[in-house]
Design a protein around this motif. Structure first.
Motif: not given
Length: 142
Positions: A48-68
């Motif tokens: 698991d990974l917490q991602v903060h991007a600009e004004t948003h927070d996301y909780c990534m789990q196995k298999g997730d993909l996020i673009l910054i």
């Protein structure tokens, strides 16, 4: 929020083998707020990974993909220290011949929030894994 980026550390990306891309696999504990001119893709392979991007927070789990997007302030916090992520950082200037204004474009690619397009994300993840495989097994002169 663009003017706020100067309050945070600018990360200077060192590209691999004179390519305009950096790709690596790592565990993430904590990466404080920072920004860079490169577009960044995070694909979580394990944990698991917490991602903060600009004004948003996301909780990534196995298999997730996020673009910054380029120049976006962001940070990472590993909520599971056994996490494993594929990180791809790209200089968008390498695509200027395809679209002259590409550095001004924003892209949306977030499997955490876009549950309707999971099949498209599966295809993208497959491409990224293949690129990673080629990238790390390339021969001299690649």
């Amino acid at each position: 929020m663009r003017e706020m980026k100067y309050l945070y550390k600018k990360e200077l990306i060192k590209y691999t083998d004179n390519l305009s891309i950096k790709m690596y696999v790592c565990r993430i504990e904590t990466v404080p707020l920072h920004w860079h001119q490169e577009l960044e893709i995070i694909m979580l392979v394990k944990g698991d990974l917490q991602v903060h991007a600009e004004t948003h927070d996301y909780c990534m789990q196995k298999g997730d993909l996020i673009l910054i997007n380029t120049n976006n302030v962001h940070s990472f916090t590993g909520t599971d220290y056994q996490n494993l992520a594929v990180i791809i950082q790209m200089d968008m200037n390498m695509f200027q011949n395809l679209h002259p204004q590409i550095e001004k474009m924003e892209f949306i690619c977030n499997s955490v929030t876009d549950l309707k397009s999971l099949d498209k994300y599966a295809t993208l993840k497959s491409f990224l894994i293949n690129i990673l495989r080629v990238f790390h097994t390339k021969e001299t002169g690649f």
